[in-house]
Design a protein around this motif. Structure first.
Motif, PDB file in Angstrom:
ATOM      1  N   ILE A 193      35.625  16.929  50.173  1.00  0.00           N
ATOM      2  CA  ILE A 193      34.662  15.956  49.645  1.00  0.00           C
ATOM      3  C   ILE A 193      34.052  16.463  48.349  1.00  0.00           C
ATOM      4  CG2 ILE A 193      32.501  14.745  50.104  1.00  0.00           C
ATOM      5  CD1 ILE A 193      34.999  13.823  51.760  1.00  0.00           C
ATOM      6  N   GLU A 194      33.696  17.732  48.288  1.00  0.00           N
ATOM      7  CA  GLU A 194      33.130  18.292  47.061  1.00  0.00           C
ATOM      8  C   GLU A 194      34.125  18.205  45.906  1.00  0.00           C
ATOM      9  OE1 GLU A 194      31.967  22.208  48.237  1.00  0.00           O
ATOM     10  OE2 GLU A 194      30.081  21.537  49.153  1.00  0.00           O
ATOM     11  N   ALA A 195      35.409  18.433  46.188  1.00  0.00           N
ATOM     12  CA  ALA A 195      36.428  18.325  45.141  1.00  0.00           C
ATOM     13  C   ALA A 195      36.586  16.882  44.684  1.00  0.00           C
ATOM     14  CB  ALA A 195      37.758  18.867  45.648  1.00  0.00           C
ATOM     15  N   MET A 196      36.460  15.937  45.608  1.00  0.00           N
ATOM     16  CA  MET A 196      36.519  14.525  45.233  1.00  0.00           C
ATOM     17  C   MET A 196      35.347  14.164  44.320  1.00  0.00           C
ATOM     18  SD  MET A 196      37.622  12.674  48.813  1.00  0.00           S
ATOM     19  CE  MET A 196      37.808  11.037  48.066  1.00  0.00           C
ATOM     20  N   VAL A 197      34.167  14.625  44.661  1.00  0.00           N
ATOM     21  CA  VAL A 197      32.978  14.342  43.839  1.00  0.00           C
ATOM     22  C   VAL A 197      33.142  14.931  42.441  1.00  0.00           C
ATOM     23  CG1 VAL A 197      30.507  14.801  43.611  1.00  0.00           C
ATOM     24  CG2 VAL A 197      31.444  14.078  45.819  1.00  0.00           C
ATOM     25  N   ALA A 198      33.736  16.119  42.373  1.00  0.00           N
ATOM     26  CA  ALA A 198      33.974  16.752  41.075  1.00  0.00           C
ATOM     27  C   ALA A 198      34.932  15.930  40.214  1.00  0.00           C
ATOM     28  CB  ALA A 198      34.526  18.164  41.268  1.00  0.00           C
ATOM     29  N   GLU A 199      35.765  15.099  40.870  1.00  0.00           N
ATOM     30  CA  GLU A 199      36.709  14.256  40.134  1.00  0.00           C
ATOM     31  C   GLU A 199      36.161  12.844  39.915  1.00  0.00           C
ATOM     32  OE1 GLU A 199      39.732  15.189  38.757  1.00  0.00           O
ATOM     33  OE2 GLU A 199      38.901  17.179  39.232  1.00  0.00           O
ATOM     34  N   GLY A 200      34.888  12.615  40.279  1.00  0.00           N
ATOM     35  CA  GLY A 200      34.263  11.334  39.986  1.00  0.00           C
ATOM     36  C   GLY A 200      33.925  10.464  41.169  1.00  0.00           C
ATOM     37  N   ALA A 201      34.230  10.912  42.391  1.00  0.00           N
ATOM     38  CA  ALA A 201      33.916  10.113  43.578  1.00  0.00           C
ATOM     39  C   ALA A 201      32.433  10.191  43.915  1.00  0.00           C
ATOM     40  CB  ALA A 201      34.746  10.592  44.769  1.00  0.00           C
ATOM     41  N   ARG A 202      31.967   9.204  44.686  1.00  0.00           N
ATOM     42  CA  ARG A 202      30.617   9.211  45.241  1.00  0.00           C
ATOM     43  C   ARG A 202      30.721   9.267  46.755  1.00  0.00           C
ATOM     44  NH1 ARG A 202      26.947   4.445  42.866  1.00  0.00           N
ATOM     45  NH2 ARG A 202      26.079   4.829  44.943  1.00  0.00           N
ATOM     46  N   THR A 203      29.931  10.127  47.378  1.00  0.00           N
ATOM     47  CA  THR A 203      30.047  10.294  48.830  1.00  0.00           C
ATOM     48  C   THR A 203      29.801   8.987  49.578  1.00  0.00           C
ATOM     49  OG1 THR A 203      27.753  11.068  48.906  1.00  0.00           O
ATOM     50  CG2 THR A 203      29.481  12.743  48.826  1.00  0.00           C
ATOM     51  N   ASP A 204      28.874   8.162  49.083  1.00  0.00           N
ATOM     52  CA  ASP A 204      28.582   6.919  49.796  1.00  0.00           C
ATOM     53  C   ASP A 204      29.651   5.852  49.573  1.00  0.00           C
ATOM     54  OD1 ASP A 204      27.762   6.799  47.106  1.00  0.00           O
ATOM     55  OD2 ASP A 204      26.267   5.257  47.513  1.00  0.00           O
ATOM     56  N   HIS A 205      30.642   6.152  48.734  1.00  0.00           N
ATOM     57  CA  HIS A 205      31.763   5.237  48.517  1.00  0.00           C
ATOM     58  C   HIS A 205      33.052   5.756  49.163  1.00  0.00           C
ATOM     59  CE1 HIS A 205      29.901   3.265  44.658  1.00  0.00           C
ATOM     60  NE2 HIS A 205      29.227   3.000  45.759  1.00  0.00           N
ATOM     61  N   ILE A 206      33.016   6.918  49.765  1.00  0.00           N
ATOM     62  CA  ILE A 206      34.226   7.535  50.320  1.00  0.00           C
ATOM     63  C   ILE A 206      34.507   7.009  51.722  1.00  0.00           C
ATOM     64  CG2 ILE A 206      35.271   9.700  51.116  1.00  0.00           C
ATOM     65  CD1 ILE A 206      33.827  11.115  48.821  1.00  0.00           C
ATOM     66  N   THR A 207      35.753   6.624  51.942  1.00  0.00           N
ATOM     67  CA  THR A 207      36.251   6.245  53.266  1.00  0.00           C
ATOM     68  C   THR A 207      37.185   7.342  53.752  1.00  0.00           C
ATOM     69  OG1 THR A 207      36.146   3.887  52.777  1.00  0.00           O
ATOM     70  CG2 THR A 207      37.620   4.558  54.556  1.00  0.00           C
ATOM     71  N   VAL A 208      37.024   7.757  55.008  1.00  0.00           N
ATOM     72  CA  VAL A 208      37.861   8.816  55.570  1.00  0.00           C
ATOM     73  C   VAL A 208      38.578   8.303  56.809  1.00  0.00           C
ATOM     74  CG1 VAL A 208      37.893  11.090  56.658  1.00  0.00           C
ATOM     75  CG2 VAL A 208      36.415  10.670  54.688  1.00  0.00           C
ATOM     76  N   PHE A 209      39.868   8.614  56.885  1.00  0.00           N
ATOM     77  CA  PHE A 209      40.667   8.360  58.080  1.00  0.00           C
ATOM     78  C   PHE A 209      41.124   9.705  58.630  1.00  0.00           C
ATOM     79  CE2 PHE A 209      44.829   7.838  60.124  1.00  0.00           C
ATOM     80  CZ  PHE A 209      44.495   6.939  61.123  1.00  0.00           C
ATOM     81  N   LEU A 210      40.804   9.967  59.902  1.00  0.00           N
ATOM     82  CA  LEU A 210      41.209  11.201  60.564  1.00  0.00           C
ATOM     83  C   LEU A 210      42.408  10.923  61.459  1.00  0.00           C
ATOM     84  CD1 LEU A 210      37.641  12.507  61.514  1.00  0.00           C
ATOM     85  CD2 LEU A 210      39.038  13.136  59.530  1.00  0.00           C
ATOM     86  N   GLY A 211      43.480  11.665  61.248  1.00  0.00           N
ATOM     87  CA  GLY A 211      44.714  11.428  61.974  1.00  0.00           C
ATOM     88  C   GLY A 211      44.693  11.990  63.380  1.00  0.00           C
ATOM     89  N   PRO A 212      45.826  11.926  64.070  1.00  0.00           N
ATOM     90  CA  PRO A 212      45.913  12.463  65.422  1.00  0.00           C
ATOM     91  C   PRO A 212      45.763  13.985  65.418  1.00  0.00           C
ATOM     92  CG  PRO A 212      47.835  11.109  64.872  1.00  0.00           C
ATOM     93  CD  PRO A 212      47.107  11.369  63.614  1.00  0.00           C
ATOM     94  N   THR A 213      45.191  14.502  66.483  1.00  0.00           N
ATOM     95  CA  THR A 213      45.017  15.958  66.623  1.00  0.00           C
ATOM     96  C   THR A 213      44.912  16.303  68.101  1.00  0.00           C
ATOM     97  OG1 THR A 213      43.661  17.843  65.924  1.00  0.00           O
ATOM     98  CG2 THR A 213      42.492  15.843  66.488  1.00  0.00           C
ATOM     99  N   ILE A 214      45.133  17.546  68.443  1.00  0.00           N
ATOM    100  CA  ILE A 214      44.915  17.960  69.821  1.00  0.00           C
ATOM    101  C   ILE A 214      43.433  17.802  70.153  1.00  0.00           C
ATOM    102  CG2 ILE A 214      44.657  20.400  69.182  1.00  0.00           C
ATOM    103  CD1 ILE A 214      46.020  21.094  71.866  1.00  0.00           C
TER     104      ILE A 214
END
Length: 239
Positions: free
Chosen positions: A135-156
């Protein structure tokens, strides 16, 4: 092979499954992981087939050399981005891939800013909060945390992922939500709960998850269940 998930504003995600490839046991059949012991030719054929099925050109894809780190790199071209477990891009034509067989894939986008990201959060990466670094790297590239959508894949899942007490304690040192109790009543790790907590702590609220446990879901590769075995991929891209 897998279903395409609409994350909004032209952003797509997908998780591949086991069937539909050319790999032979124990990598049967849609193994997308090089370095697993499978035939390189079979893996490359599987990657081409998966991309065609999902509707993008395999030559657009960015691949990480994943080593259970907390390092995040910025991709400016397709192909191998280098040794890392997180990758960010602002190029609209790139497809980002995260490989797993029990670890947690993290796919993220700020469609308005044009920033995509993917990470591989295993036990070590979860302990080091690679999702926060992403997330910090995304913000450094111009993203805003309140605009970020996250999808978490399958995991144990935390009910299946048994670890010794000392490993649980180390994993949960920064994120207490990582500690779980398995169905057997033993100490475990819940990577989905931990990464979700890390993302919320970083200011990201729009989080969805696949929900499947890789050990319990036989349509997915699971290292703990079947090692040696193949790897599935979680992809994120823009149309």
């Amino acid at each position: 092979m897998g279903n395409v998930i609409d994350l909004g504003s032209g952003v797509r995600a997908a998780v591949t499954e086991r069937k539909g490839g050319v790999s032979v046991p124990p990598f049967d059949s849609l193994n997308l992981g090089l370095g697993t012991g499978d035939s390189r030719e079979a893996v490359l054929a599987n990657r081409r087939s998966a991309a065609e099925d999902l509707g993008f050109d395999i030559d657009r894809t960015v691949w990480m050399n994943q080593v259970h780190s907390a390092d995040v790199l910025v991709a400016t071209e397709p192909g191998g981005v280098g040794t890392c477990d997180g990758v960010v891009t602002t190029r609209s034509d790139l497809v980002l891939a995260s490989m797993a067989a029990d670890c947690l894939p993290v796919l993220a986008a700020d469609a308005e800013a044009g920033v995509l990201a993917a990470a591989h959060s295993g036990r070590l990466g979860t302990a080091q909060a690679i999702a926060v670094n992403l997330i910090e790297a995304m913000v450094a590239e111009g993203a805003r945390t309140d605009h970020i959508t996250v999808f978490l894949g399958p995991t144990i899942c935390g009910s299946c992922y048994e670890v010794p007490p000392e490993l649980q304690a180390r994993t949960a040192e920064r994120t207490p939500e990582a500690a779980s109790t398995t169905r057997q009543g033993t100490t475990g790790v819940d990577m989905l709960a931990a990464v979700t907590a890390q993302l919320r702590g970083a200011g990201v609220d729009n989080i969805t998850s696949d929900g499947r446990c890789t050990l319990e879901s036989t349509e997915l590769f699971s290292h703990r269940r079947d090692a040696p075995t193949g790897r599935f991929a979680s992809f994120i891209w823009r149309d």
